[in-house]
Scaffold this active site. Structure first.
Site, PDB file in Angstrom:
ATOM      1  N   ASP A  89      35.577  53.730  46.273  1.00 51.50           N
ATOM      2  CA  ASP A  89      36.299  53.668  47.536  1.00 51.50           C
ATOM      3  C   ASP A  89      36.374  55.088  48.101  1.00 51.50           C
ATOM      4  O   ASP A  89      36.036  56.070  47.450  1.00 51.50           O
ATOM      5  CB  ASP A  89      37.692  53.066  47.340  1.00 51.50           C
ATOM      6  CG  ASP A  89      38.133  52.252  48.548  1.00 51.50           C
ATOM      7  OD1 ASP A  89      37.766  52.635  49.682  1.00 51.50           O
ATOM      8  OD2 ASP A  89      38.840  51.250  48.377  1.00 51.50           O
TER       9      ASP A  89
ATOM     10  N   ASP B 131      44.208  31.633  46.598  1.00 53.82           N
ATOM     11  CA  ASP B 131      43.639  30.613  45.715  1.00 53.82           C
ATOM     12  C   ASP B 131      42.289  31.117  45.195  1.00 53.82           C
ATOM     13  O   ASP B 131      41.325  31.249  45.957  1.00 53.82           O
ATOM     14  CB  ASP B 131      43.461  29.318  46.507  1.00 53.82           C
ATOM     15  CG  ASP B 131      42.959  28.162  45.652  1.00 53.82           C
ATOM     16  OD1 ASP B 131      42.192  28.409  44.700  1.00 53.82           O
ATOM     17  OD2 ASP B 131      43.325  27.011  45.940  1.00 53.82           O
TER      18      ASP B 131
END
Length: 276
Positions: free
Chosen positions: A184, A52
């Protein structure tokens, strides 16, 4: 934390974390992970704040505020503050088939429902719009993934740190993010021979040299190379950049990144400079 449905408790948890980190001499946390968990097959789903986006935005704000804010400091930055490095821009939970981009077979992020912009919201409406005095997360980590067919400018399918569109045009340009951007881990090495080799993450730039990959990332507006302990390709990239863009431009770009490195190491307070 997601299961608590309670941003205030999340904020309190982050405040405790910040004090523990500073007691250990740690000034930057590699989190929180604010990717939307829209594919239940993804192996990192359990590290997220859920699927959500509205709840994730609230939790993200709470966590970053709790981590970064020292209550008695005028601008929020003080002895208890820890820099949040939110990840993974522009959202890492959309790997094709639920596969993960640590491996080449999971390098593609896909958006079959056309929901690319929704995955940006934990960043643009959460981490970059904090309610506390530090204003925004101090750092952002792009994911390994190739955000497939989302480059609206150059139409390139490359890993996000390699993408001028994802970093320079969207993150730095459209959304005005002026904090630290850190790749990353281990994305600049040459690919391995097998599809499942761990560490083959130079997606879409396999034809470049290691130094050329570094230069491309630097010029996109990325400040740090996660997992890289070798200065040689960085210096090679600097020399290449001097030839291509001029020494003044390259020196200015490297000094920008050096300033932010000092912030993440705790040697410089980010408050006033970050707002500028």
């Amino acid at each position: 934390m997601a299961a608590l449905f309670d941003p205030e408790r999340v904020k309190k948890f982050a405040e405790i974390v910040s004090r523990e980190y500073r007691a250990l001499g740690i000034t930057t946390a590699l989190g929180s992970q604010i990717d939307l968990a829209t594919d239940p097959r993804w192996m990192r789903l359990q590290d997220t704040l859920g699927l959500d986006w509205e709840r994730t935005v609230k939790m993200t704000r709470a966590y970053c505020d709790g981590l970064q804010t020292t209550e008695d400091a005028e601008d929020g930055w003080g002895k208890h503050s820890v820099n949040a490095m939110v990840k993974h821009w522009p959202g890492g939970g959309t790997g094709e088939g639920g596969r993960d981009a640590h491996y080449a077979f999971g390098q593609f992020a896909v958006y079959p429902g056309g929901k690319f912009e929704e995955h940006l919201k934990p960043f643009t409406e959460g981490a970059f719009c904090l309610e506390g005095p530090t204003k925004k997360a101090a750092s952002v980590m792009p994911y390994y993934t190739v955000s497939w067919e989302q480059d609206k400018k150059n139409h390139e399918n490359v890993g996000n740190s390699y993408s001028e569109y994802m970093i320079k045009d969207l993150l730095r340009g459209k959304y005005g993010y002026d904090g630290v951007v850190c790749t990353d881990w281990d994305i600049t090495a040459d690919p391995g021979a097998d599809l499942d080799d761990f560490g083959s993450r130079c997606y879409g730039t396999e034809n470049l040299t290691v130094a050329q990959r570094h230069l491309r990332i630097i010029m996109n507006g990325v400040d740090q190379f996660g997992g890289n302990q070798d200065k040689k390709p960085v210096m090679e990239a600097y020399d290449m950049g001097c030839q291509l863009y001029g020494e003044e431009a390259m020196r200015r770009r490297m000094e920008e990144s050096g300033f932010w490195k000092n912030i993440l190491s705790g040697k410089t307070a980010p408050g006033k400079q970050m707002r500028q």
